[in-house]
Design a protein around this motif. Structure first.
Motif, mmCIF file in Angstrom:
data_model
loop_
_atom_site.group_PDB
_atom_site.id
_atom_site.type_symbol
_atom_site.label_atom_id
_atom_site.label_comp_id
_atom_site.label_asym_id
_atom_site.label_seq_id
_atom_site.Cartn_x
_atom_site.Cartn_y
_atom_site.Cartn_z
ATOM 1 N N LYS A 60 7.740 -9.668 3.526
ATOM 2 C CA LYS A 60 6.311 -9.389 3.345
ATOM 3 C C LYS A 60 5.969 -8.005 3.871
ATOM 4 N N GLU A 61 6.481 -7.721 5.058
ATOM 5 C CA GLU A 61 6.109 -6.464 5.724
ATOM 6 C C GLU A 61 6.585 -5.226 4.958
ATOM 7 N N ILE A 62 7.852 -5.243 4.484
ATOM 8 C CA ILE A 62 8.331 -3.987 3.893
ATOM 9 C C ILE A 62 8.442 -3.981 2.372
ATOM 10 N N LEU A 63 8.460 -5.173 1.738
ATOM 11 C CA LEU A 63 8.605 -5.166 0.273
ATOM 12 C C LEU A 63 7.324 -5.550 -0.455
ATOM 13 N N LEU B 228 0.934 -6.458 -12.094
ATOM 14 C CA LEU B 228 1.617 -7.387 -11.189
ATOM 15 C C LEU B 228 2.993 -7.772 -11.736
ATOM 16 N N SER B 229 3.094 -8.037 -13.037
ATOM 17 C CA SER B 229 4.415 -8.403 -13.574
ATOM 18 C C SER B 229 5.351 -7.203 -13.514
ATOM 19 N N ASP B 230 4.837 -6.010 -13.723
ATOM 20 C CA ASP B 230 5.676 -4.806 -13.599
ATOM 21 C C ASP B 230 6.199 -4.661 -12.176
ATOM 22 N N PHE B 231 5.328 -4.958 -11.196
ATOM 23 C CA PHE B 231 5.759 -4.866 -9.804
ATOM 24 C C PHE B 231 6.889 -5.859 -9.522
ATOM 25 N N ALA B 232 6.704 -7.108 -9.971
ATOM 26 C CA ALA B 232 7.714 -8.149 -9.714
ATOM 27 C C ALA B 232 9.055 -7.758 -10.338
ATOM 28 N N GLU B 233 8.967 -7.199 -11.517
ATOM 29 C CA GLU B 233 10.170 -6.732 -12.232
ATOM 30 C C GLU B 233 10.873 -5.628 -11.421
ATOM 31 N N GLU C 115 3.688 -6.153 1.244
ATOM 32 C CA GLU C 115 2.394 -5.647 1.734
ATOM 33 C C GLU C 115 2.126 -4.167 1.459
ATOM 34 N N PRO C 116 3.155 -3.306 1.418
ATOM 35 C CA PRO C 116 2.850 -1.911 1.089
ATOM 36 C C PRO C 116 2.272 -1.732 -0.322
ATOM 37 N N TYR C 117 2.545 -2.702 -1.204
ATOM 38 C CA TYR C 117 2.147 -2.539 -2.615
ATOM 39 C C TYR C 117 1.091 -3.531 -3.082
ATOM 40 N N LEU C 118 1.005 -4.659 -2.383
ATOM 41 C CA LEU C 118 0.151 -5.744 -2.871
ATOM 42 C C LEU C 118 -0.936 -6.090 -1.873
ATOM 43 N N LYS C 119 -2.105 -6.442 -2.400
ATOM 44 C CA LYS C 119 -3.111 -7.078 -1.559
ATOM 45 C C LYS C 119 -2.832 -8.575 -1.734
ATOM 46 N N LEU C 120 -2.082 -9.114 -0.770
ATOM 47 C CA LEU C 120 -1.520 -10.458 -0.935
ATOM 48 C C LEU C 120 -2.599 -11.539 -0.904
ATOM 49 N N ASN C 121 -3.014 -11.957 -2.082
ATOM 50 C CA ASN C 121 -4.012 -13.013 -2.162
ATOM 51 C C ASN C 121 -3.302 -14.364 -2.135
ATOM 52 N N THR C 122 -3.017 -14.841 -0.898
ATOM 53 C CA THR C 122 -2.330 -16.132 -0.771
ATOM 54 C C THR C 122 -3.158 -17.103 0.058
ATOM 55 N N MET D 148 -2.533 5.235 -3.116
ATOM 56 C CA MET D 148 -2.278 4.260 -4.168
ATOM 57 C C MET D 148 -3.029 2.961 -3.866
ATOM 58 N N SER D 149 -3.778 2.458 -4.835
ATOM 59 C CA SER D 149 -4.495 1.215 -4.555
ATOM 60 C C SER D 149 -3.542 0.027 -4.742
ATOM 61 N N LYS D 150 -3.755 -0.999 -3.901
ATOM 62 C CA LYS D 150 -2.829 -2.128 -3.921
ATOM 63 C C LYS D 150 -3.161 -3.092 -5.063
ATOM 64 N N ILE D 151 -2.105 -3.689 -5.618
ATOM 65 C CA ILE D 151 -2.268 -4.630 -6.729
ATOM 66 C C ILE D 151 -2.737 -5.980 -6.174
ATOM 67 N N SER D 152 -3.682 -6.603 -6.843
ATOM 68 C CA SER D 152 -4.071 -7.952 -6.428
ATOM 69 C C SER D 152 -4.235 -8.861 -7.642
ATOM 70 N N TRP D 153 -4.703 -10.049 -7.398
ATOM 71 C CA TRP D 153 -4.914 -11.029 -8.454
ATOM 72 C C TRP D 153 -6.034 -11.960 -8.021
ATOM 73 N N ARG D 154 -6.538 -12.779 -8.947
ATOM 74 C CA ARG D 154 -7.760 -13.539 -8.680
ATOM 75 C C ARG D 154 -7.515 -14.855 -7.958
ATOM 76 N N GLU D 155 -6.685 -15.715 -8.539
ATOM 77 C CA GLU D 155 -6.490 -17.039 -7.930
ATOM 78 C C GLU D 155 -5.333 -16.983 -6.929
ATOM 79 N N PRO D 156 -5.519 -17.526 -5.727
ATOM 80 C CA PRO D 156 -4.472 -17.387 -4.719
ATOM 81 C C PRO D 156 -3.142 -18.037 -5.128
#
Ligand code: NAP
Ligand code: MG
Length: 398
Positions: A27-30, A348-353, A32-39, A1-9
């Motif tokens: 971050k570790e278990i909820l 990304l909004s689906d993931f947050a939901e 990073e497994p799903y997101l490419k955390l652009n922070t 599964m490819s990780k979800i990301s976004w453009r602006e940090p």
């Protein structure tokens, strides 16, 4: 599964003590497994604030202004005891105060509602978001004790030396007097933040003061809100939203009878008092989120509670803790949703939901931290989990 990301940090601000420990685990278990955390990461721990002479806090605030979305972990506000404990060179200012001042922002506190946890006011079905104008009034007052016969006056001296003078009271014995102020700039910024957040949340705004008694002071708040609302009227009408002004006593009565689902904008003192009442009535401080909104539309998300020091010291001794991470998880989901909105990122909004549903669903089904056990009235027998088992349980439902 490819990780979800976004453009602006998203501006990520790490904090202190127990919430710092939970932050890393979330971050570790909820995430990073799903997101490419652009922070863009800022460590606001007290140790790092001391090392950088608090410059890190100012840089973080500037980053939120630049990128528009931030998420913050709870941080220690130093007092005399902390200065000793952390060997600080100075009693650094509250990071929240610094960030709020830099953004000229307003703090909105909303409860997280869960099936099985009924508010003390059973009619409240939807969150009531309290917006407190955290500037001026009695928090910046000047007080004078009068110890005998005296005349108390209110005097304003203009730049050209001209004076405006009002007698407050002619004392014939001991008493007390005080002076207050506020500024048009701060009141208008507060109004804009409230209207921006209302459009964001799709909520009505209720604003209340006591302008029948305080005709000029509270009257100024009322007038500036009405004037500022004109900038927003079209957008409110388009969304089917309302702005309503009422007297504070009438407002309190209507809030009690309401089913919730609005933003309650209040002056500094009223907001201080009412936010504690609303938080308690909805169950627990650990289930309150807090969002700082600037008048130009920057958003910073965090939990309303502190660093949970008492639990942290148990944790350091190797004892089991049962610290509620829900508000911190919702700070993350709030920031992710906001970024999803600014970039039109449905994934990304689906993931947050999904993250929010996994969290509230866990509690609704009876799995929770110790603070909620006593107020849970759901269908199942509640199970108390430790800080980490609770997060693992949420992860298993993702
Ligand atoms: P706190 O961290 O909110 O904790 C007070 C008590 O409330 C805890 O001891 C705990 O009660 C309960 N509690 C709070 N959050 C909880 C959670 N997530 N799960 C379970 N129980 C929770 O307030 P504090 O102890 O007064 O302050 C600690 C530090 O936090 C201070 O240094 C303060 O400066 C800082 N602070 C930071 C922020 C912020 O960054 N926004 C806000 C407030 C305070 P029990 O001990 O009974 O379990
Ligand atoms: Mg208070």
């Amino acid at each position: 599964m490819s990780k979800i990301s976004w453009r602006e940090p998203i501006v990520e601000m790490q904090g202190d003590e127990m919430t710092r420990v939970l932050w890393d685990k979330i971050k570790e278990i909820l995430l990073e497994p799903y997101l490419k955390l652009n922070t863009e990461f800022y460590d606001l721990s007290l140790v790092e604030r001391e090392r950088t002479k608090d410059e890190v806090t100012h840089r973080a605030a500037a980053a939120i202004k630049k990128h528009g979305v931030g998420v913050k972990c709870a941080t220690i506000t130093p007092n005399a005891q902390r200065v000793e404990e952390y060997k600080l060179s100075k009693m650094w200012a509250s990071p929240n105060g610094t960030i709020r001042a830099a953004l000229d922002g307003t703090v909105f506190r909303s409860p997280i509602l869960v099936n099985g946890i009924t508010p003390y006011v059973p009619g409240w079905k939807k969150p009531i978001t309290v917006a407190r104008h955290a500037y001026g009034d009695v928090y910046k007052n000047k007080e004078i004790v009068v110890d005998g016969e005296a005349k108390a006056e209110l005097v304003v001296t203009k730049k050209n030396g001209e004076q405006i003078r009002e007698t407050i009271f002619d004392f014939d014995g001991g008493g007390i007097t005080q002076g207050l102020y506020n500024t048009d700039k701060s009141i208008v910024a507060f109004a804009r933040s409230c209207f921006n957040y209302a459009l964001d949340m799709k909520n009505d705004v209720w604003f209340a003061t006591k302008d029948t008694i305080s005709k000029l002071y509270d009257g100024r708040f009322k007038a500036l809100f009405a004037e500022t609302f004109e900038e927003y009227r079209d957008r409110f009408e388009k969304e089917g939203l309302k702005y309503e002004y009422s007297l504070i006593d009438d407002s309190v009565a209507r809030v009690m009878r309401s089913e919730g689902g609005f933003i309650w904008a209040l002056k500094n003192y009223d907001g201080d008092v009412m936010s504690d009442m609303v938080a308690t009535a909805f169950g627990s401080l650990a289930m309150m989120t807090s969002v700082l909104v600037s008048p130009d539309g920057c958003f910073e998300y965090e939990a309303a509670h502190g660093t949970v020091t008492r639990h942290y010291y148990k944790y350091l001794k190797g004892e089991t803790t049962s610290t509620n991470s829900v508000a911190t998880i919702f700070a993350w989901s709030g920031a992710l949703k906001k970024r999803a909105q600014t970039e039109n990122n449905k994934e990304l909004s689906d993931f947050a939901e999904r993250l929010e549903k996994a969290t509230t669903g866990c509690i609704a089904d009876g799995f929770m931290t110790g603070d909620l056990i006593g107020i849970y009235g759901g269908a199942n027998k509640p199970v108390k989990l430790d800080s980490f088992a609770f997060l693992e349980k949420i992860a298993s439902r993702m």
